[in-house]
Design a protein around this motif. Structure first.
Motif, PDB file in Angstrom:
ATOM      1  N   VAL A  55     -16.800 -75.229  68.881  1.00 60.24           N
ATOM      2  CA  VAL A  55     -18.213 -74.945  69.096  1.00 60.24           C
ATOM      3  C   VAL A  55     -18.686 -74.080  67.933  1.00 60.24           C
ATOM      4  O   VAL A  55     -17.977 -73.191  67.469  1.00 60.24           O
ATOM      5  CB  VAL A  55     -18.445 -74.213  70.442  1.00 60.24           C
ATOM      6  CG1 VAL A  55     -17.706 -72.897  70.505  1.00 60.24           C
ATOM      7  CG2 VAL A  55     -19.947 -73.988  70.674  1.00 60.24           C
ATOM      8  N   ARG A  56     -19.897 -74.369  67.447  1.00 56.04           N
ATOM      9  CA  ARG A  56     -20.463 -73.580  66.357  1.00 56.04           C
ATOM     10  C   ARG A  56     -21.944 -73.353  66.614  1.00 56.04           C
ATOM     11  O   ARG A  56     -22.602 -74.126  67.326  1.00 56.04           O
ATOM     12  CB  ARG A  56     -20.264 -74.270  65.003  1.00 56.04           C
ATOM     13  CG  ARG A  56     -20.915 -75.633  64.883  1.00 56.04           C
ATOM     14  CD  ARG A  56     -20.631 -76.243  63.515  1.00 56.04           C
ATOM     15  NE  ARG A  56     -21.142 -77.583  63.393  1.00 56.04           N
ATOM     16  CZ  ARG A  56     -22.386 -77.882  63.022  1.00 56.04           C
ATOM     17  NH1 ARG A  56     -23.237 -76.905  62.726  1.00 56.04           N
ATOM     18  NH2 ARG A  56     -22.800 -79.128  62.934  1.00 56.04           N
ATOM     19  N   SER A  65     -21.872 -67.184  73.011  1.00 55.50           N
ATOM     20  CA  SER A  65     -20.698 -66.372  73.333  1.00 55.50           C
ATOM     21  C   SER A  65     -19.717 -67.226  74.110  1.00 55.50           C
ATOM     22  O   SER A  65     -20.116 -68.096  74.891  1.00 55.50           O
ATOM     23  CB  SER A  65     -21.082 -65.130  74.150  1.00 55.50           C
ATOM     24  OG  SER A  65     -21.666 -65.515  75.390  1.00 55.50           O
ATOM     25  N   VAL A  66     -18.422 -66.991  73.870  1.00 59.25           N
ATOM     26  CA  VAL A  66     -17.348 -67.697  74.561  1.00 59.25           C
ATOM     27  C   VAL A  66     -16.546 -66.665  75.335  1.00 59.25           C
ATOM     28  O   VAL A  66     -16.012 -65.716  74.750  1.00 59.25           O
ATOM     29  CB  VAL A  66     -16.448 -68.455  73.566  1.00 59.25           C
ATOM     30  CG1 VAL A  66     -15.279 -69.105  74.294  1.00 59.25           C
ATOM     31  CG2 VAL A  66     -17.247 -69.513  72.823  1.00 59.25           C
ATOM     32  N   ASN A  67     -16.511 -66.831  76.653  1.00 57.57           N
ATOM     33  CA  ASN A  67     -15.799 -65.897  77.543  1.00 57.57           C
ATOM     34  C   ASN A  67     -16.286 -64.464  77.343  1.00 57.57           C
ATOM     35  O   ASN A  67     -15.514 -63.508  77.320  1.00 57.57           O
ATOM     36  CB  ASN A  67     -14.287 -65.984  77.327  1.00 57.57           C
ATOM     37  CG  ASN A  67     -13.735 -67.361  77.667  1.00 57.57           C
ATOM     38  OD1 ASN A  67     -14.269 -68.047  78.534  1.00 57.57           O
ATOM     39  ND2 ASN A  67     -12.688 -67.777  76.980  1.00 57.57           N
ATOM     40  N   GLY A  68     -17.612 -64.299  77.119  1.00 54.86           N
ATOM     41  CA  GLY A  68     -18.195 -62.986  76.991  1.00 54.86           C
ATOM     42  C   GLY A  68     -18.141 -62.392  75.603  1.00 54.86           C
ATOM     43  O   GLY A  68     -18.611 -61.270  75.392  1.00 54.86           O
ATOM     44  N   ARG A  69     -17.610 -63.111  74.608  1.00 54.83           N
ATOM     45  CA  ARG A  69     -17.486 -62.576  73.249  1.00 54.83           C
ATOM     46  C   ARG A  69     -18.401 -63.361  72.323  1.00 54.83           C
ATOM     47  O   ARG A  69     -18.358 -64.583  72.275  1.00 54.83           O
ATOM     48  CB  ARG A  69     -16.031 -62.672  72.768  1.00 54.83           C
ATOM     49  CG  ARG A  69     -15.807 -62.069  71.390  1.00 54.83           C
ATOM     50  CD  ARG A  69     -14.307 -61.991  71.107  1.00 54.83           C
ATOM     51  NE  ARG A  69     -13.695 -63.318  71.146  1.00 54.83           N
ATOM     52  CZ  ARG A  69     -13.572 -64.111  70.085  1.00 54.83           C
ATOM     53  NH1 ARG A  69     -14.019 -63.702  68.912  1.00 54.83           N
ATOM     54  NH2 ARG A  69     -12.999 -65.290  70.195  1.00 54.83           N
ATOM     55  N   ARG A  70     -19.264 -62.644  71.563  1.00 52.65           N
ATOM     56  CA  ARG A  70     -20.207 -63.280  70.637  1.00 52.65           C
ATOM     57  C   ARG A  70     -19.440 -63.911  69.479  1.00 52.65           C
ATOM     58  O   ARG A  70     -18.588 -63.261  68.850  1.00 52.65           O
ATOM     59  CB  ARG A  70     -21.177 -62.216  70.112  1.00 52.65           C
ATOM     60  CG  ARG A  70     -22.261 -62.772  69.186  1.00 52.65           C
ATOM     61  CD  ARG A  70     -23.290 -63.558  69.952  1.00 52.65           C
ATOM     62  NE  ARG A  70     -24.386 -63.951  69.081  1.00 52.65           N
ATOM     63  CZ  ARG A  70     -25.521 -63.261  68.982  1.00 52.65           C
ATOM     64  NH1 ARG A  70     -25.699 -62.172  69.702  1.00 52.65           N
ATOM     65  NH2 ARG A  70     -26.489 -63.670  68.181  1.00 52.65           N
ATOM     66  N   VAL A  71     -19.702 -65.185  69.210  1.00 52.32           N
ATOM     67  CA  VAL A  71     -18.995 -65.911  68.158  1.00 52.32           C
ATOM     68  C   VAL A  71     -20.000 -66.746  67.381  1.00 52.32           C
ATOM     69  O   VAL A  71     -21.098 -67.051  67.855  1.00 52.32           O
ATOM     70  CB  VAL A  71     -17.883 -66.825  68.732  1.00 52.32           C
ATOM     71  CG1 VAL A  71     -16.807 -66.008  69.428  1.00 52.32           C
ATOM     72  CG2 VAL A  71     -18.468 -67.859  69.678  1.00 52.32           C
ATOM     73  N   GLU A  72     -19.615 -67.088  66.159  1.00 50.81           N
ATOM     74  CA  GLU A  72     -20.349 -68.072  65.357  1.00 50.81           C
ATOM     75  C   GLU A  72     -19.665 -69.432  65.403  1.00 50.81           C
ATOM     76  O   GLU A  72     -20.327 -70.464  65.319  1.00 50.81           O
ATOM     77  CB  GLU A  72     -20.440 -67.589  63.905  1.00 50.81           C
ATOM     78  CG  GLU A  72     -21.242 -66.311  63.707  1.00 50.81           C
ATOM     79  CD  GLU A  72     -22.729 -66.524  63.969  1.00 50.81           C
ATOM     80  OE1 GLU A  72     -23.185 -67.684  63.841  1.00 50.81           O
ATOM     81  OE2 GLU A  72     -23.420 -65.550  64.299  1.00 50.81           O
ATOM     82  N   ARG A  73     -18.340 -69.431  65.529  1.00 45.13           N
ATOM     83  CA  ARG A  73     -17.546 -70.657  65.579  1.00 45.13           C
ATOM     84  C   ARG A  73     -16.256 -70.337  66.321  1.00 45.13           C
ATOM     85  O   ARG A  73     -15.627 -69.306  66.068  1.00 45.13           O
ATOM     86  CB  ARG A  73     -17.258 -71.159  64.157  1.00 45.13           C
ATOM     87  CG  ARG A  73     -16.439 -72.448  64.100  1.00 45.13           C
ATOM     88  CD  ARG A  73     -16.158 -72.812  62.654  1.00 45.13           C
ATOM     89  NE  ARG A  73     -15.358 -74.013  62.532  1.00 45.13           N
ATOM     90  CZ  ARG A  73     -15.845 -75.234  62.409  1.00 45.13           C
ATOM     91  NH1 ARG A  73     -17.148 -75.379  62.371  1.00 45.13           N
ATOM     92  NH2 ARG A  73     -15.071 -76.291  62.308  1.00 45.13           N
ATOM     93  N   ALA A  74     -15.871 -71.181  67.270  1.00 42.53           N
ATOM     94  CA  ALA A  74     -14.664 -70.910  68.056  1.00 42.53           C
ATOM     95  C   ALA A  74     -14.109 -72.224  68.586  1.00 42.53           C
ATOM     96  O   ALA A  74     -14.818 -73.238  68.678  1.00 42.53           O
ATOM     97  CB  ALA A  74     -14.951 -69.951  69.205  1.00 42.53           C
ATOM     98  N   ARG A  75     -12.821 -72.192  68.925  1.00 41.75           N
ATOM     99  CA  ARG A  75     -12.159 -73.350  69.532  1.00 41.75           C
ATOM    100  C   ARG A  75     -12.174 -73.169  71.037  1.00 41.75           C
ATOM    101  O   ARG A  75     -11.881 -72.087  71.558  1.00 41.75           O
ATOM    102  CB  ARG A  75     -10.725 -73.467  69.031  1.00 41.75           C
ATOM    103  CG  ARG A  75      -9.986 -74.691  69.562  1.00 41.75           C
ATOM    104  CD  ARG A  75      -8.574 -74.725  69.024  1.00 41.75           C
ATOM    105  NE  ARG A  75      -8.580 -74.683  67.570  1.00 41.75           N
ATOM    106  CZ  ARG A  75      -7.479 -74.549  66.841  1.00 41.75           C
ATOM    107  NH1 ARG A  75      -6.303 -74.429  67.431  1.00 41.75           N
ATOM    108  NH2 ARG A  75      -7.556 -74.520  65.527  1.00 41.75           N
TER     109      ARG A  75
END
Length: 301
Positions: A55-56, A65-75
């Motif tokens: 996801v980007r 955010s993924v699982n409550g953590r702000r991200v720009e790109r994550a698996r």
């Protein structure tokens, strides 16, 4: 890929999407359309590749955010919760891909010296048919409308009419400021120091006009803030006070703010509505009135 969508009101939908790229946002052209005011037109992109599902953030206003953590790109792994605005999307495991062991297959007791029991057999539970997709009260269509669309070329954002008028006025300001600076230097005597100061002033004003014209044409967010500042300064110039007030009223509108914050990054296409055309005509009229008042004052003096 299969995702579960939970919205702020408590409704939950399971959506199975074909293809390897899924675009999520408020734009009707997205693969998953969300009726969420905190969601951008193109808020998140899911890509399925050799490394799994990624996801980007293509440049949304509120981020992801993924699982409550702000991200720009994550698996993403099955069970991960992706938050988009006030909507939570949970990646679900594909049915038939997960091996489940029954509780009776586990042997939790170990006796020292006793022979090891044979390895338990793995029991595969039969596939479970997914429940029917729920509908909104009254039989209405849920707000999530997944669909596939053919890839299209990126379309540059369309500028509102008033922004185009302001960009053109700043472009005209460049030669006018240079001529005014040199004319003022000539009136003050034309000495070397005066001509030098006039040249510096003309360069600074020409640079400001060029930067503002290009920034407004590109819908750069900094150009909106600088336009608000220059309009506030223009309020003290009596001939153009009404024109400056018109620009201030236009630039602080939420619709205009959204155009500069989202249009330049997400490729949105803001429309030129009736209100925008009214502001454009009012701005031109106020400038013409200010120019007429300035000419009358110059003739009288």
């Amino acid at each position: 890929m299969k995702i579960e969508i939970s919205q702020k009101g408590g409704t939950t939908h399971e959506v199975e999407l074909p293809g390897s790229v899924v675009v999520i946002g408020r734009d009707p052209g997205c693969d998953v359309v969300l009726n969420d005011p905190k969601c951008s037109r193109r808020h998140a992109v899911l890509e399925e590749g050799p490394e799994g599902i990624l996801v980007r953030d293509p440049g949304s206003a509120n981020g992801i955010s993924v699982n409550g953590r702000r991200v720009e790109r994550a698996r993403l792994q099955p069970g991960d919760a992706l938050r988009v605005g006030d909507t939570v999307l949970t990646l679900l495991a594909e049915i038939g891909e997960t091996v489940v062991m029954a509780p009776d297959d586990f042997n939790l007791r170990t006796v020292v010296g006793a022979p090891r029991p044979p390895a338990p057999d793995l029991a595969l539970r039969p596939p479970v048919e997914p429940p029917p997709r729920p509908t909104a009260p009254g039989g209405a269509v849920p707000p999530v409308l997944p669909r596939r669309r053919a890839p299209t070329a990126a379309v540059p954002p369309a500028r509102p009419a008033t922004v185009s008028v302001l960009a053109g006025l700043w472009a005209l300001f460049v030669p006018a400021s240079v001529a005014a600076s040199l004319y003022a230097a000539q009136l003050l005597g034309g000495g070397a120091l005066v001509w030098g100061l006039g040249a510096i002033a003309s360069l600074l004003l020409a640079g400001l006009g060029t930067a503002m014209a290009l920034g407004l044409r590109a819908l750069a967010p900094w150009a909106r803030h600088l336009q608000i500042a220059t309009a506030a300064v223009g309020l003290v110039l009596c001939p153009f006070t009404l024109a400056s007030a018109t620009v201030l009223l236009y630039m602080v509108r939420p619709e205009v703010k959204a155009v500069f914050e989202e249009g330049s990054r997400a490729g949105s296409r803001p429309g030129n509505g009736t209100a925008d055309a009214t502001f454009a005509l009012s701005l031109v009229g106020m400038l013409a009135l200010g120019a007429a008042l300035t000419a009358i004052a110059a003739l009288l003096l």
